[in-house]
Write a protein that holds these residues in place. Structure first.
Motif, PDB file in Angstrom:
ATOM      1  N   VAL A   1      -4.779   8.076  -8.337  1.00  0.00           N
ATOM      2  CA  VAL A   1      -5.481   6.793  -8.200  1.00  0.00           C
ATOM      3  C   VAL A   1      -4.780   5.724  -9.031  1.00  0.00           C
ATOM      4  O   VAL A   1      -4.531   4.609  -8.562  1.00  0.00           O
ATOM      5  N   GLU A   2      -4.439   6.069 -10.270  1.00  0.00           N
ATOM      6  CA  GLU A   2      -3.747   5.101 -11.128  1.00  0.00           C
ATOM      7  C   GLU A   2      -2.371   4.745 -10.597  1.00  0.00           C
ATOM      8  O   GLU A   2      -1.928   3.585 -10.690  1.00  0.00           O
ATOM      9  N   MET A   3      -1.671   5.704 -10.007  1.00  0.00           N
ATOM     10  CA  MET A   3      -0.290   5.485  -9.570  1.00  0.00           C
ATOM     11  C   MET A   3      -0.172   4.535  -8.368  1.00  0.00           C
ATOM     12  O   MET A   3       0.915   4.086  -8.039  1.00  0.00           O
ATOM     13  N   GLN A   4      -1.292   4.241  -7.710  1.00  0.00           N
ATOM     14  CA  GLN A   4      -1.252   3.265  -6.624  1.00  0.00           C
ATOM     15  C   GLN A   4      -1.692   1.873  -7.086  1.00  0.00           C
ATOM     16  O   GLN A   4      -1.684   0.923  -6.310  1.00  0.00           O
ATOM     17  N   SER A   5      -2.037   1.748  -8.373  1.00  0.00           N
ATOM     18  CA  SER A   5      -2.541   0.470  -8.877  1.00  0.00           C
ATOM     19  C   SER A   5      -1.399  -0.522  -9.125  1.00  0.00           C
ATOM     20  O   SER A   5      -0.258  -0.134  -9.388  1.00  0.00           O
ATOM     21  N   GLU A   6      -1.707  -1.781  -9.051  1.00  0.00           N
ATOM     22  CA  GLU A   6      -0.717  -2.831  -9.318  1.00  0.00           C
ATOM     23  C   GLU A   6      -0.174  -2.715 -10.737  1.00  0.00           C
ATOM     24  O   GLU A   6       1.004  -2.945 -10.990  1.00  0.00           O
ATOM     25  N   GLU A   7      -1.057  -2.352 -11.682  1.00  0.00           N
ATOM     26  CA  GLU A   7      -0.632  -2.242 -13.072  1.00  0.00           C
ATOM     27  C   GLU A   7       0.433  -1.164 -13.241  1.00  0.00           C
ATOM     28  O   GLU A   7       1.454  -1.363 -13.900  1.00  0.00           O
ATOM     29  N   TYR A   8       0.212   0.007 -12.628  1.00  0.00           N
ATOM     30  CA  TYR A   8       1.186   1.099 -12.734  1.00  0.00           C
ATOM     31  C   TYR A   8       2.494   0.716 -12.041  1.00  0.00           C
ATOM     32  O   TYR A   8       3.596   0.935 -12.570  1.00  0.00           O
ATOM     33  N   LEU A   9       2.385   0.130 -10.846  1.00  0.00           N
ATOM     34  CA  LEU A   9       3.582  -0.210 -10.070  1.00  0.00           C
ATOM     35  C   LEU A   9       4.410  -1.301 -10.733  1.00  0.00           C
ATOM     36  O   LEU A   9       5.611  -1.419 -10.488  1.00  0.00           O
ATOM     37  N   ALA A  10       3.773  -2.106 -11.591  1.00  0.00           N
ATOM     38  CA  ALA A  10       4.495  -3.196 -12.258  1.00  0.00           C
ATOM     39  C   ALA A  10       5.240  -2.725 -13.502  1.00  0.00           C
ATOM     40  O   ALA A  10       6.094  -3.442 -14.016  1.00  0.00           O
ATOM     41  N   LYS A  11       4.927  -1.527 -13.993  1.00  0.00           N
ATOM     42  CA  LYS A  11       5.557  -1.049 -15.228  1.00  0.00           C
ATOM     43  C   LYS A  11       6.921  -0.430 -14.949  1.00  0.00           C
ATOM     44  O   LYS A  11       7.189   0.060 -13.857  1.00  0.00           O
TER      45      LYS A  11
ATOM     46  N   HIS B   1       0.875  -1.171   0.000  1.00  0.00           N
ATOM     47  CA  HIS B   1       0.000   0.000   0.000  1.00  0.00           C
ATOM     48  C   HIS B   1       0.912   1.220   0.000  1.00  0.00           C
ATOM     49  O   HIS B   1       1.676   1.426   0.941  1.00  0.00           O
ATOM     50  N   VAL B   2       0.832   2.025  -1.047  1.00  0.00           N
ATOM     51  CA  VAL B   2       1.804   3.105  -1.196  1.00  0.00           C
ATOM     52  C   VAL B   2       1.292   4.441  -0.663  1.00  0.00           C
ATOM     53  O   VAL B   2       2.063   5.395  -0.582  1.00  0.00           O
ATOM     54  N   TYR B   3       0.006   4.527  -0.304  1.00  0.00           N
ATOM     55  CA  TYR B   3      -0.533   5.762   0.251  1.00  0.00           C
ATOM     56  C   TYR B   3      -0.998   5.522   1.683  1.00  0.00           C
ATOM     57  O   TYR B   3      -1.481   4.433   2.029  1.00  0.00           O
ATOM     58  N   ALA B   4      -0.866   6.576   2.500  1.00  0.00           N
ATOM     59  CA  ALA B   4      -1.431   6.569   3.851  1.00  0.00           C
ATOM     60  C   ALA B   4      -2.229   7.861   4.012  1.00  0.00           C
ATOM     61  O   ALA B   4      -1.896   8.892   3.419  1.00  0.00           O
ATOM     62  N   PHE B   5      -3.278   7.807   4.814  1.00  0.00           N
ATOM     63  CA  PHE B   5      -4.171   8.962   4.953  1.00  0.00           C
ATOM     64  C   PHE B   5      -4.301   9.345   6.421  1.00  0.00           C
ATOM     65  O   PHE B   5      -4.394   8.476   7.296  1.00  0.00           O
ATOM     66  N   GLY B   6      -4.295  10.662   6.643  1.00  0.00           N
ATOM     67  CA  GLY B   6      -4.365  11.174   7.999  1.00  0.00           C
ATOM     68  C   GLY B   6      -3.052  11.817   8.405  1.00  0.00           C
ATOM     69  O   GLY B   6      -2.165  12.043   7.585  1.00  0.00           O
ATOM     70  N   THR B   7      -2.934  12.117   9.687  1.00  0.00           N
ATOM     71  CA  THR B   7      -1.719  12.728  10.221  1.00  0.00           C
ATOM     72  C   THR B   7      -1.344  12.014  11.522  1.00  0.00           C
ATOM     73  O   THR B   7      -2.128  11.240  12.051  1.00  0.00           O
ATOM     74  N   GLY B   8      -0.135  12.319  11.995  1.00  0.00           N
ATOM     75  CA  GLY B   8       0.274  11.769  13.271  1.00  0.00           C
ATOM     76  C   GLY B   8       1.308  10.670  13.140  1.00  0.00           C
ATOM     77  O   GLY B   8       1.713  10.274  12.037  1.00  0.00           O
ATOM     78  N   PRO B   9       1.747  10.133  14.292  1.00  0.00           N
ATOM     79  CA  PRO B   9       2.858   9.166  14.301  1.00  0.00           C
ATOM     80  C   PRO B   9       2.559   7.859  13.580  1.00  0.00           C
ATOM     81  O   PRO B   9       3.465   7.249  13.017  1.00  0.00           O
ATOM     82  N   ASP B  10       1.315   7.407  13.589  1.00  0.00           N
ATOM     83  CA  ASP B  10       1.006   6.141  12.917  1.00  0.00           C
ATOM     84  C   ASP B  10       1.192   6.263  11.403  1.00  0.00           C
ATOM     85  O   ASP B  10       1.706   5.348  10.746  1.00  0.00           O
TER      86      ASP B  10
END
Length: 377
Positions: free
Chosen positions: A356-366, A218-227
């Motif tokens: 949205v596309e840049m987090q997809s498996e297809e984009y990450l595999a190229k 998972h290449v994106y995280a949402f929110g703020t803080g230490p986690d």
């Protein structure tokens, strides 16, 4: 055999394997040995003493042209080689950036008073020679247009004649450069010159290591803080093989862009490092050419008070996307809620679509794309 008993590039490679940052690959180790051969030749050719430096006749040292499929470790090996070269008369640059500089220099010379009858190629080579350059490292050597194809022989004939050694990486064999290009027969002498002046070697590494870094992530995280920060820290160590990284610099149009963390072909920035400073498209092109992966921390919601930052963010994502750079990022809000400024609403829709596309498996595999183009200021 311990890394300390090996030659410089091979030793640096072995140290990364020993730390677990890399999985040992015989093809990569062989390529490191070839790079060590170039380094040994350059060190042996180093002028000795004051008179040697003043009167030494430049002797070309045979370079290396290393080709292979994307993700096999060419950039990583070039990193190790360039860092190991123990002299300042060296330069590393992406091939297309280098050629853009050459064309810009020739155009400026033609407009000058001296440019009416003199040779513009000689004019751009002179300052390179005067700088004492001994080693030119070019990433992603790929000839795709006739202007470069027709220039390369004259340019490199002069550089080699002045003792410049070339080390280049590419996805294609020299014989496949400018394949099916217009008037390709006029380009063939350059291919022969390239093969005369460099050792041509393939890098048939077993796996696409770049793709493996992102498999199932998972290449994106949402929110703020230490986690959220901890999640980005884990992703960073995943794509760098556990290397923590160190500060780096990207050169762009005569200035330096500070990079907070660089490791194993990846860079890590805070949003403010990229979008709240006076950077533009050409700067983002440079960043996209220097790194195969970029992590951006703390991307905020962007309202009217952040209009300039929003425009830079749009430009940044456009350039990373066009190049196929892998992106990891932490966002303060869901993607569809990032842009709150009416002035950039339409552009932000495209940016969100690309995110949205840049987090997809297809984009990450190229692999990386050849997104060479001249940026208009």
């Amino acid at each position: 055999m311990s890394p300390t008993s090996l030659r410089p590039v091979t030793a640096a490679y072995a140290a990364l394997v020993e730390r677990g940052a890399l999985t040992a690959d015989p093809a990569q180790r062989d390529a490191a040995g070839l790079l060590d051969d170039v380094l040994a030749g350059l060190e042996a050719d180093q002028p000795k003493g004051l008179f040697g430096k003043l009167f030494a006749k430049p002797e070309p040292v045979r370079g290396l042209y290393l080709y292979g499929e994307v993700g096999r470790g060419k950039t990583m090996l070039m990193d190790l080689f360039f860092a190991a070269a123990p002299f300042p008369q060296k330069r590393r640059v992406h091939f297309h950036e280098f050629m853009d500089e050459i064309h810009a220099g020739m155009a400026a010379f033609r407009k000058s008073a001296k440019g009416k009858d003199a040779d513009p190629v000689e004019a751009v080579v002179k300052p390179i020679v005067r700088s004492g350059l001994r080693l030119l490292c070019l990433d992603e050597f790929h000839v795709h247009d006739i202007t470069n194809a027709m220039l390369l022989y004259r340019l490199f004939e002069k550089l080699f004649a002045h003792g410049v050694t070339l080390v280049a990486t590419s996805n294609v064999l020299p014989d496949d450069l400018y394949k099916d290009g217009l008037n390709r027969q006029l380009f063939l002498p350059f291919i022969e010159l390239l093969k005369q002046q460099t050792t041509v070697a393939s890098l048939p590494a077993a796996q696409d290591y770049r793709r493996m870094k992102f498999a199932g992530q998972h290449v994106y995280a949402f929110g703020t803080g230490p986690d959220v920060r901890a999640e980005m820290d884990r992703l960073w160590l995943r794509i760098t093989g556990g290397e923590p990284g160190a500060p780096g610099v990207v050169e762009s149009i005569g200035r330096k862009i500070d990079v907070p963390l660089v490791a194993m072909g990846a860079a890590r920035f805070n949003f403010r490092d990229l979008c709240e400073k006076p950077l533009g498209s050409r700067d983002f092109v440079r960043i996209a050419h220097h790194f195969d992966s970029v992590i951006i921390d703390d991307v905020p919601q962007m309202d009217r008070t952040k209009s300039d930052a929003a425009k830079r963010f749009i430009l940044l994502i456009d350039n990373l996307y066009d190049r196929g750079v892998k992106l990891g990022a932490s966002f303060a809000a869901p993607l569809e809620q990032l842009g709150l400024d009416d002035k950039t609403a339409f552009e932000f829709q495209r940016t969100v679509s690309r995110l949205v596309e840049m987090q997809s498996e297809e984009y990450l595999a190229k692999g990386l794309r050849d997104a060479a183009h001249e940026v208009q200021e």
